[in-house]
Design a protein around this motif. Structure first.
Motif, PDB file in Angstrom:
ATOM      1  N   MET A   1       0.849  -1.205   0.000  1.00 15.70           N
ATOM      2  CA  MET A   1       0.000   0.000   0.000  1.00 15.70           C
ATOM      3  C   MET A   1       0.878   1.246   0.000  1.00 15.70           C
ATOM      4  O   MET A   1       1.760   1.366   0.835  1.00 15.70           O
ATOM      5  CB  MET A   1      -0.867  -0.025   1.252  1.00 15.70           C
ATOM      6  CG  MET A   1      -2.280   0.377   0.969  1.00 15.70           C
ATOM      7  SD  MET A   1      -3.296   0.130   2.402  1.00 15.70           S
ATOM      8  CE  MET A   1      -3.706  -1.596   2.212  1.00 15.70           C
ATOM      9  N   ILE A   2       0.675   2.123  -0.960  1.00 17.08           N
ATOM     10  CA  ILE A   2       1.606   3.243  -1.024  1.00 17.08           C
ATOM     11  C   ILE A   2       0.964   4.589  -0.705  1.00 17.08           C
ATOM     12  O   ILE A   2       1.652   5.524  -0.380  1.00 17.08           O
ATOM     13  CB  ILE A   2       2.290   3.341  -2.399  1.00 17.08           C
ATOM     14  CG1 ILE A   2       1.267   3.583  -3.479  1.00 17.08           C
ATOM     15  CG2 ILE A   2       3.143   2.131  -2.682  1.00 17.08           C
ATOM     16  CD1 ILE A   2       1.802   4.438  -4.584  1.00 17.08           C
ATOM     17  N   ALA A   3      -0.327   4.695  -0.833  1.00 17.08           N
ATOM     18  CA  ALA A   3      -0.917   6.000  -0.564  1.00 17.08           C
ATOM     19  C   ALA A   3      -2.299   5.824   0.046  1.00 17.08           C
ATOM     20  O   ALA A   3      -3.043   4.932  -0.342  1.00 17.08           O
ATOM     21  CB  ALA A   3      -1.018   6.803  -1.859  1.00 17.08           C
ATOM     22  N   GLY A   4      -2.595   6.660   0.994  1.00 17.38           N
ATOM     23  CA  GLY A   4      -3.911   6.579   1.605  1.00 17.38           C
ATOM     24  C   GLY A   4      -4.423   7.961   1.915  1.00 17.38           C
ATOM     25  O   GLY A   4      -3.648   8.907   2.016  1.00 17.38           O
ATOM     26  N   THR A   5      -5.730   8.092   2.059  1.00 23.04           N
ATOM     27  CA  THR A   5      -6.293   9.400   2.394  1.00 23.04           C
ATOM     28  C   THR A   5      -7.553   9.230   3.219  1.00 23.04           C
ATOM     29  O   THR A   5      -8.250   8.221   3.117  1.00 23.04           O
ATOM     30  CB  THR A   5      -6.581  10.211   1.122  1.00 23.04           C
ATOM     31  OG1 THR A   5      -7.085  11.491   1.509  1.00 23.04           O
ATOM     32  CG2 THR A   5      -7.628   9.540   0.255  1.00 23.04           C
ATOM     33  N   ASN A   6      -7.824  10.220   4.015  1.00 23.35           N
ATOM     34  CA  ASN A   6      -9.039  10.174   4.818  1.00 23.35           C
ATOM     35  C   ASN A   6     -10.250  10.538   3.976  1.00 23.35           C
ATOM     36  O   ASN A   6     -10.138  11.213   2.957  1.00 23.35           O
ATOM     37  CB  ASN A   6      -8.929  11.143   5.986  1.00 23.35           C
ATOM     38  CG  ASN A   6      -7.935  10.653   7.006  1.00 23.35           C
ATOM     39  OD1 ASN A   6      -7.861   9.442   7.266  1.00 23.35           O
ATOM     40  ND2 ASN A   6      -7.156  11.569   7.556  1.00 23.35           N
TER      41      ASN A   6
ATOM     42  N   VAL B   1      -3.776  11.356  -7.443  1.00 19.07           N
ATOM     43  CA  VAL B   1      -3.053  10.121  -7.174  1.00 19.07           C
ATOM     44  C   VAL B   1      -3.762   8.905  -7.780  1.00 19.07           C
ATOM     45  O   VAL B   1      -3.150   8.054  -8.395  1.00 19.07           O
ATOM     46  CB  VAL B   1      -2.870   9.922  -5.651  1.00 19.07           C
ATOM     47  CG1 VAL B   1      -2.099   8.643  -5.385  1.00 19.07           C
ATOM     48  CG2 VAL B   1      -2.161  11.126  -5.047  1.00 19.07           C
ATOM     49  N   ILE B   2      -5.089   8.834  -7.611  1.00 18.19           N
ATOM     50  CA  ILE B   2      -5.826   7.664  -8.097  1.00 18.19           C
ATOM     51  C   ILE B   2      -6.036   7.789  -9.600  1.00 18.19           C
ATOM     52  O   ILE B   2      -6.644   8.746 -10.070  1.00 18.19           O
ATOM     53  CB  ILE B   2      -7.187   7.522  -7.387  1.00 18.19           C
ATOM     54  CG1 ILE B   2      -6.997   7.392  -5.879  1.00 18.19           C
ATOM     55  CG2 ILE B   2      -7.931   6.297  -7.919  1.00 18.19           C
ATOM     56  CD1 ILE B   2      -8.286   7.434  -5.086  1.00 18.19           C
ATOM     57  N   LYS B   3      -5.540   6.815 -10.351  1.00 16.73           N
ATOM     58  CA  LYS B   3      -5.719   6.827 -11.803  1.00 16.73           C
ATOM     59  C   LYS B   3      -6.619   5.672 -12.204  1.00 16.73           C
ATOM     60  O   LYS B   3      -6.693   4.663 -11.510  1.00 16.73           O
ATOM     61  CB  LYS B   3      -4.352   6.685 -12.478  1.00 16.73           C
ATOM     62  CG  LYS B   3      -3.399   7.844 -12.152  1.00 16.73           C
ATOM     63  CD  LYS B   3      -2.542   8.194 -13.358  1.00 16.73           C
ATOM     64  CE  LYS B   3      -1.800   9.496 -13.134  1.00 16.73           C
ATOM     65  NZ  LYS B   3      -0.496   9.319 -12.504  1.00 16.73           N
ATOM     66  N   PRO B   4      -7.278   5.784 -13.350  1.00 13.21           N
ATOM     67  CA  PRO B   4      -8.183   4.724 -13.776  1.00 13.21           C
ATOM     68  C   PRO B   4      -7.473   3.369 -13.812  1.00 13.21           C
ATOM     69  O   PRO B   4      -6.350   3.272 -14.278  1.00 13.21           O
ATOM     70  CB  PRO B   4      -8.593   5.151 -15.190  1.00 13.21           C
ATOM     71  CG  PRO B   4      -8.394   6.621 -15.221  1.00 13.21           C
ATOM     72  CD  PRO B   4      -7.243   6.905 -14.303  1.00 13.21           C
ATOM     73  N   GLY B   5      -8.140   2.356 -13.303  1.00 12.72           N
ATOM     74  CA  GLY B   5      -7.595   1.004 -13.352  1.00 12.72           C
ATOM     75  C   GLY B   5      -6.759   0.617 -12.139  1.00 12.72           C
ATOM     76  O   GLY B   5      -6.532  -0.559 -11.883  1.00 12.72           O
ATOM     77  N   MET B   6      -6.319   1.596 -11.369  1.00 13.81           N
ATOM     78  CA  MET B   6      -5.562   1.270 -10.150  1.00 13.81           C
ATOM     79  C   MET B   6      -6.440   0.510  -9.168  1.00 13.81           C
ATOM     80  O   MET B   6      -7.633   0.777  -9.061  1.00 13.81           O
ATOM     81  CB  MET B   6      -5.100   2.564  -9.460  1.00 13.81           C
ATOM     82  CG  MET B   6      -3.882   3.188 -10.063  1.00 13.81           C
ATOM     83  SD  MET B   6      -3.510   4.675  -9.100  1.00 13.81           S
ATOM     84  CE  MET B   6      -1.944   5.122  -9.817  1.00 13.81           C
ATOM     85  N   GLN B   7      -5.854  -0.410  -8.437  1.00 11.36           N
ATOM     86  CA  GLN B   7      -6.601  -1.123  -7.403  1.00 11.36           C
ATOM     87  C   GLN B   7      -6.759  -0.217  -6.184  1.00 11.36           C
ATOM     88  O   GLN B   7      -5.765   0.187  -5.573  1.00 11.36           O
ATOM     89  CB  GLN B   7      -5.847  -2.400  -7.004  1.00 11.36           C
ATOM     90  CG  GLN B   7      -5.921  -3.496  -8.065  1.00 11.36           C
ATOM     91  CD  GLN B   7      -7.313  -4.075  -8.209  1.00 11.36           C
ATOM     92  OE1 GLN B   7      -7.952  -4.426  -7.221  1.00 11.36           O
ATOM     93  NE2 GLN B   7      -7.815  -4.143  -9.445  1.00 11.36           N
TER      94      GLN B   7
ATOM     95  N   SER C   1      -7.370   3.868   0.085  1.00  8.28           N
ATOM     96  CA  SER C   1      -5.949   3.685  -0.198  1.00  8.28           C
ATOM     97  C   SER C   1      -5.752   2.991  -1.540  1.00  8.28           C
ATOM     98  O   SER C   1      -6.659   2.337  -2.058  1.00  8.28           O
ATOM     99  CB  SER C   1      -5.278   2.880   0.912  1.00  8.28           C
ATOM    100  OG  SER C   1      -6.017   1.695   1.143  1.00  8.28           O
ATOM    101  N   ILE C   2      -4.563   3.176  -2.101  1.00  3.10           N
ATOM    102  CA  ILE C   2      -4.234   2.571  -3.386  1.00  3.10           C
ATOM    103  C   ILE C   2      -3.397   1.327  -3.115  1.00  3.10           C
ATOM    104  O   ILE C   2      -2.399   1.375  -2.388  1.00  3.10           O
ATOM    105  CB  ILE C   2      -3.443   3.566  -4.265  1.00  3.10           C
ATOM    106  CG1 ILE C   2      -4.314   4.773  -4.562  1.00  3.10           C
ATOM    107  CG2 ILE C   2      -3.001   2.901  -5.559  1.00  3.10           C
ATOM    108  CD1 ILE C   2      -3.535   5.936  -5.125  1.00  3.10           C
ATOM    109  N   ARG C   3      -3.841   0.207  -3.697  1.00  2.03           N
ATOM    110  CA  ARG C   3      -3.140  -1.054  -3.426  1.00  2.03           C
ATOM    111  C   ARG C   3      -1.985  -1.275  -4.388  1.00  2.03           C
ATOM    112  O   ARG C   3      -0.985  -1.848  -4.044  1.00  2.03           O
ATOM    113  CB  ARG C   3      -4.115  -2.225  -3.529  1.00  2.03           C
ATOM    114  CG  ARG C   3      -4.973  -2.342  -2.317  1.00  2.03           C
ATOM    115  CD  ARG C   3      -5.416  -3.778  -2.070  1.00  2.03           C
ATOM    116  NE  ARG C   3      -6.184  -3.841  -0.828  1.00  2.03           N
ATOM    117  CZ  ARG C   3      -5.632  -4.077   0.350  1.00  2.03           C
ATOM    118  NH1 ARG C   3      -4.346  -4.291   0.456  1.00  2.03           N
ATOM    119  NH2 ARG C   3      -6.381  -4.100   1.430  1.00  2.03           N
TER     120      ARG C   3
END
Lengths: 385, 139
Positions: free
Chosen positions: B1-6, B116-122, B133-135
């Protein structure tokens, strides 16, 4: 959002599963709209009655939901898929599933009104009364013309209001949200109900606020045009109320003739129609009388279906209005509406002509028909002699 | 996991799916085929995309109040999004539809997280912890 102890208990299921589901819905929409509490409403108008719109899953949900719940306030219901007295060629499976949905609403204790214009049939509560209207056009009309306070509720949230008697105290339930920050400026005369419908569609596309202002207030707009404006706004957007410009608006959006033409081009998907479709929202007595005047002494050259609330139809019949329309070739369909109707499909028609922007949108997107958009005067001019 | 947000929880639960992102609002009744979950409105930028098992990231719903039932139909037909994120604030149709469908719904992410979140990212949506969060960093 804070719930009272009693509401918490019902959410936990102490008064049955349906009330628990209803409070789960109210809690979610309350959180989403930043409500601090739930408040009582006097009237719920529920959308989600046509089998074509809610399908098997909606039908099964309502069947279970209605087994252990009963409405707490006056509750009226949107149109269903057909006229109960004119089943025609509708497949048996559709009829039985539609009847199942109707039975569920009756079990709940709702008035089987099957209308999207409850405001033309039932007594209107006092100015400022809180209500919970699911049907988008009715919510906008109620806020803007009748002075009732309603959010743009969903089919499910209006159902939750019906059995709890409550809605979150948020958005258009609060006086301060009922003032427009955005004004729409038109630099031309709106000449027909179709123009108002197109303007509504434009506003829904461009304004995401709760409320929008026009130069024309509720005192000046006719019932027919207000219905068309409400339905257009409801179809394309999320804005729930229109009011009159009062000089306090901070943003002005211009809507010129070319903007309306652009929307008309987008919604007008056929040059002509095999069938005339009137009634989305369902026609009221005023509109039926107006239509009668226009077609006096004439015959319609194409089949013409008029969607109408049964209560309005019966009133019009006593006045001789339905006879005049039927003599000219018009057919009435009560209990139902032009949106997602199983009565008008690609199998029978390639294209239809209508004056309703809402009907044009759904008949094209959902029923896949070509739609020619014309105002009522021009429909009569071209399709009757 | 590299990025997370509230974020803000509207409907609880947690789920992971590929991000399906649009800046255009959705009329759930008319724009999505309820049998297969494919966006069938050819004027919508998601035209042709399936919403099934995705994390749908969109501004909110428009149009029909029956759209709440359409979300429920998608769920019953096993082609609903795994979770939904509303940019800005969730609306009544989406919130009520998710509430009875048990689809985790959150809103009010930090604005920067959409970069940060791009299409197709888990993407993982944990509504109960108010965390997105982005997996996987790559598509």
């Amino acid at each position: 959002m804070e719930l009272t102890r009693e509401e918490e208990n019902m959410l936990r299921g102490e008064s049955g599963e349906s009330l628990s589901t209803a409070y789960r819905i109210l809690l979610a929409i309350g959180e989403a709209t930043d409500a601090e509490k739930l408040v009582p409403v006097q009237w719920a108008h529920i959308s989600g009655a046509n089998y074509n719109t809610i399908g098997d899953s909606g039908m099964n949900f309502l069947e279970g939901f209605s087994k252990n719940a009963h409405v707490k306030i006056r509750t009226t219901v949107n149109p269903v898929g057909f006229d109960r007295n004119k089943l025609g060629n509708i497949p048996d499976s559709f009829i039985s599933k539609q009847m199942d949905i109707m039975r569920s609403y009756e079990m709940l204790g709702a008035v089987p009104s099957f209308t999207c214009i409850p405001y033309e049939i039932f007594d209107i509560p006092n100015n400022g009364s809180p209500v919970s209207f699911g049907e988008s056009s009715a919510a906008i009309f109620a806020n803007s013309i009748l002075g009732l306070f309603s959010n743009r509720e969903s089919g499910l949230s209006s159902l939750a209001s019906a059995i709890t008697g409550k809605t979150p105290y948020s958005n258009l339930q609060i006086e301060s949200f009922r003032h427009a920050k955005v004004a729409i400026k038109t630099d031309f005369d709106l000449t027909s109900e179709l123009d108002y419908g197109l303007l509504g569609f434009f506003v829904g596309n461009s304004v995401e606020d709760n409320c929008v202002a026009f130069s024309e207030g509720k005192e000046n707009i006719s019932l027919v045009n207000a219905k068309a404006l409400s339905a257009g706004m409801g179809t394309s957007g999320s804005c729930g109320m229109f009011t009159k410009v009062d000089g306090t608006q901070q943003e002005i959006i211009s809507c010129g003739k070319e903007e309306l033409l652009g929307i008309k081009e987008q919604l007008n998907t056929a040059d002509a129609g095999d069938l005339i479709v009137l009634g989305s929202p369902q026609l009221g007595l005023n509109e039926l009388k107006l239509f009668t005047k226009l077609i006096q002494g004439k015959k319609l050259k194409k089949r013409c279906i008029i969607f109408c609330a049964r209560a309005i139809h019966d009133q019009a019949k006593q006045l001789g209005v339905t006879d005049q329309i039927e003599r000219a070739g018009g057919e009435f369909m009560c209990d139902s509406c032009a949106c997602l109707t199983p009565l008008i499909t690609r199998a029978d028609f390639d294209s239809v002509v209508t004056n309703s922007v809402k009907a044009a949108y759904y008949l094209n997107k959902s029923n896949k028909l070509g739609v020619s958009l014309k105002d009522l005067k021009n429909i009569v001019k071209e399709y009757a002699d | 996991m590299i990025a997370g947000t509230n974020c803000r929880k509207i409907v609880g639960g947690h789920a992971t799916g590929a991000a399906l992102i649009t800046n255009e609002r959705i009329n759930f009744l008319s724009m999505i085929n309820q049998e297969n979950g494919i966006v069938e409105d050819n004027q919508h930028e998601l035209f042709g995309s399936p919403v099934k098992n995705t994390v749908l990231i969109f501004p909110g719903s428009i149009g029909s109040s029956v759209g709440a039932y359409s979300i429920f139909s998608l769920k019953m037909n096993l082609c609903a999004p795994a979770a939904i994120i509303c940019m800005g604030k969730a609306d009544i149709v989406t919130a009520s539809g998710c509430a009875i469908s048990n689809i985790p719904l959150v809103d009010k992410l930090d604005n920067t997280s959409f970069i940060v979140i791009k299409p197709g990212m888990q993407v993982n949506v944990d509504a109960d912890q108010s965390l997105v969060s982005i997996r996987s960093p790559t598509v």
